[in-house]
Design a protein around this motif. Structure first.
Motif, mmCIF file in Angstrom:
data_model
loop_
_atom_site.group_PDB
_atom_site.id
_atom_site.type_symbol
_atom_site.label_atom_id
_atom_site.label_comp_id
_atom_site.label_asym_id
_atom_site.label_seq_id
_atom_site.Cartn_x
_atom_site.Cartn_y
_atom_site.Cartn_z
ATOM 1 N N ARG A 129 -7.354 -63.906 -40.708
ATOM 2 C CA ARG A 129 -6.836 -63.435 -42.012
ATOM 3 C C ARG A 129 -5.314 -63.558 -42.109
ATOM 4 N NH1 ARG A 129 -9.439 -60.920 -45.894
ATOM 5 N NH2 ARG A 129 -7.486 -59.884 -46.502
ATOM 6 N N GLU A 184 -8.611 -64.524 -51.487
ATOM 7 C CA GLU A 184 -9.657 -63.991 -50.613
ATOM 8 C C GLU A 184 -11.030 -64.574 -50.962
ATOM 9 O OE1 GLU A 184 -9.317 -59.781 -50.998
ATOM 10 O OE2 GLU A 184 -7.744 -59.623 -49.458
ATOM 11 N N VAL A 234 -14.573 -57.519 -41.859
ATOM 12 C CA VAL A 234 -13.308 -57.757 -41.148
ATOM 13 C C VAL A 234 -13.333 -57.007 -39.825
ATOM 14 C CG1 VAL A 234 -10.796 -57.481 -41.224
ATOM 15 C CG2 VAL A 234 -12.042 -58.057 -43.316
ATOM 16 N N GLN A 284 -11.872 -62.380 -40.485
ATOM 17 C CA GLN A 284 -12.946 -62.120 -41.442
ATOM 18 C C GLN A 284 -14.165 -62.933 -40.997
ATOM 19 O OE1 GLN A 284 -11.852 -62.279 -45.519
ATOM 20 N NE2 GLN A 284 -13.948 -62.141 -46.293
ATOM 21 N N GLU A 310 -3.055 -63.691 -45.493
ATOM 22 C CA GLU A 310 -1.935 -62.784 -45.740
ATOM 23 C C GLU A 310 -0.615 -63.539 -45.863
ATOM 24 O OE1 GLU A 310 -2.237 -59.754 -46.522
ATOM 25 O OE2 GLU A 310 -4.394 -59.621 -46.089
#
Length: 467
Positions: free
Chosen positions: A161, A40, A128, A138, A165
């Motif tokens: 995102r 992240e 987000v 994001q 993920e």
């Protein structure tokens, strides 16, 4: 009562497995969390770099409008509904048309209030949101003054995102697979290490089993130093038991010698006395002889009952008894059955001979044509607890004589009682059998035989047959 593990190997394996499972779960969570944080952070740095690329590409044109066309080198900014967008929106009194990436199209990207997501020290903020296409994105946002006249604009760059993920999920899957394989491997290695480490205990158990079966007299002395003191103590206990047995045997022999002559003198003197007094002295001397023999047996058996040295193989001992009985009773047939062969009793040989010998002598006096002896393992001990604690053997002595009624059986088991005075004997045989059997913690009963005569049933301590 709470159930508990009785196996040392199972306990150690369980603890090692639990510890490995907890440790691997903690490691998986920590590594996965650190990787997520790193990913992240990297994603955020990518958005920041893209944001400043847009800032460097946009300015205020001569027509007082926003001008510039950022080229970010990523085709996703030019493809619709990808979640990768950039936007430049004028602020305050600066009236101009906003600039957006081709990927944004007519999609509107919400913006949280500054009070909820404030700017940081670099006047940047990250949050987000969801775009109109269902993508979770994001957003990196900042506000920049574009010229000396104070015209300012809000710059935003977003990234999908799902990329983060998917990367985290792929890493986590590989991590869990690797840790799972490592855990299984560790469990196997731990199990092997524990089994190898506890092998000397199995060897000690096997050595004790050999002693119990009469195949050895002592534990070996080549155990690891953690177990050797235990082996030495067991050997010392065996030596002590052996000395107790030998001392008891010597004392019993000395006592028997010391009493044998006085009793024999009394019996001889009884023969020369007048009939009335002679019979009285003889009966009392014989009773004294029986009592002395009974207590001598008790003392000898008590001295050696709890040792691991008393072993008698059933078949050869009983076969010798039957050979004697066949010579003394040529008109009777004597049968012997020992199943399985090699069955042994945890008794001294002379106690086996005296116990079964008295039963054979009693059966021979009343049998018409046949006496049979059957020996086999028994799942029935004197009690349920004893049946589980040690091995037991059943000895059946059957004859085809007239047998006894239940009330006669009770009378026959009394010391010195003879139901048939026409037959020779002192009436002490069955009581001696009862006493010896009781001293060995066994059981003796009389019932009707299937052949119609009397059945004597003994439950005696046995020696477990090794598989």
């Amino acid at each position: 009562m709470k159930p508990r593990l009785t196996s040392l190997t199972a306990r150690v394996l369980l603890l090692a497995t639990l510890w490995s499972a907890v440790a691997l779960v903690v490691i998986a969570v920590v590594i996965s969390t650190l990787y997520r944080q790193g990913t992240e952070r990297g994603f955020q740095e990518l958005l920041r770099a893209q944001l400043y690329n847009v800032i460097n590409s946009v300015s205020v044109g001569e027509d007082k409008q926003l001008a510039g066309r950022p080229e970010l080198g990523d085709l996703r900014f030019s493809q619709p509904a990808t979640g990768w967008y950039w936007m430049v929106e004028p602020l305050g009194d600066f009236k101009a048309e906003p600039l957006t990436s081709a990927s944004l199209g007519v999609t509107q990207l919400a913006m949280p209030p500054i009070a909820e997501v404030p700017f940081d020290d670099n006047y940047e903020r990250f949050y987000v949101e969801e775009d109109g296409q269902g993508n979770t994105v994001q957003v990196a946002e900042t506000e920049v003054v574009l010229d000396q006249d104070g015209r300012a604009a809000r710059f935003r760059v977003s990234g999908n995102r799902a990329l983060v993920e998917a990367d985290i999920q792929a890493f986590s899957n590989r991590l869990y697979l690797a840790l799972g394989g490592f855990g299984i491997g560790s469990l196997v290695v731990n199990a092997l290490a524990i089994l190898i480490g506890l092998k000397p205990l199995d060897q000690a158990r096997a050595a004790l089993e050999r002693i119990r079966r009469g195949e050895a007299e002592r534990l070996p002395t080549d155990f690891p130093r953690e177990i050797q003191p235990l082996a030495s103590e067991v050997n010392a206990l065996i030596d002590s038991n052996r000395r107790i047995v030998e001392r008891a045997r010597m004392q019993v022999g000395n006592l028997a010698h010391s009493l044998k002559t006085p009793i024999a003198v009394l019996l001889n003197e009884a023969r020369v006395l007048d009939r009335g007094h002679g019979e009285l002295v003889k009966s009392q001397a014989e009773a004294m002889q029986g009592q002395v023999q009974s207590y001598l047996n008790r003392a000898r058996i008590a001295a050696q009952r709890d040792t691991v040295l008393a072993r008698s193989e059933a078949e050869p001992v009983l076969e010798r008894l039957l050979r004697v009985m066949r010579r003394l009773n040529p008109g009777l047939a004597f049968d012997l059955s020992v199943v399985p062969p090699g069955l042994s009793l945890a008794m001294e040989q002379q106690d086996v001979e005296e116990t079964v010998g008295n039963l054979l002598d009693n059966a021979a006096r009343f049998a018409k044509s046949r006496v049979s002896v059957a020996v086999s393992p028994s799942a029935e001990g004197p009690s349920a607890e004893e049946a589980q604690r040690r091995a037991w053997v059943e000895v059946l002595v059957d004859d085809d004589g007239p047998g006894l009624e239940p009330e006669e059986i009770t009378e026959a088991l009394k010391r010195g009682r003879r139901l048939d005075e026409s037959k020779p004997g002192t009436g002490l045989g069955l009581s001696i059998v009862t006493e010896i059997t009781s001293e060995y913690e066994g059981r003796f009963t009389l019932t009707r035989s299937p052949s119609g005569g009397l059945r004597a049933r003994l439950i005696l301590p046995g020696v477990a047959i090794s598989g």
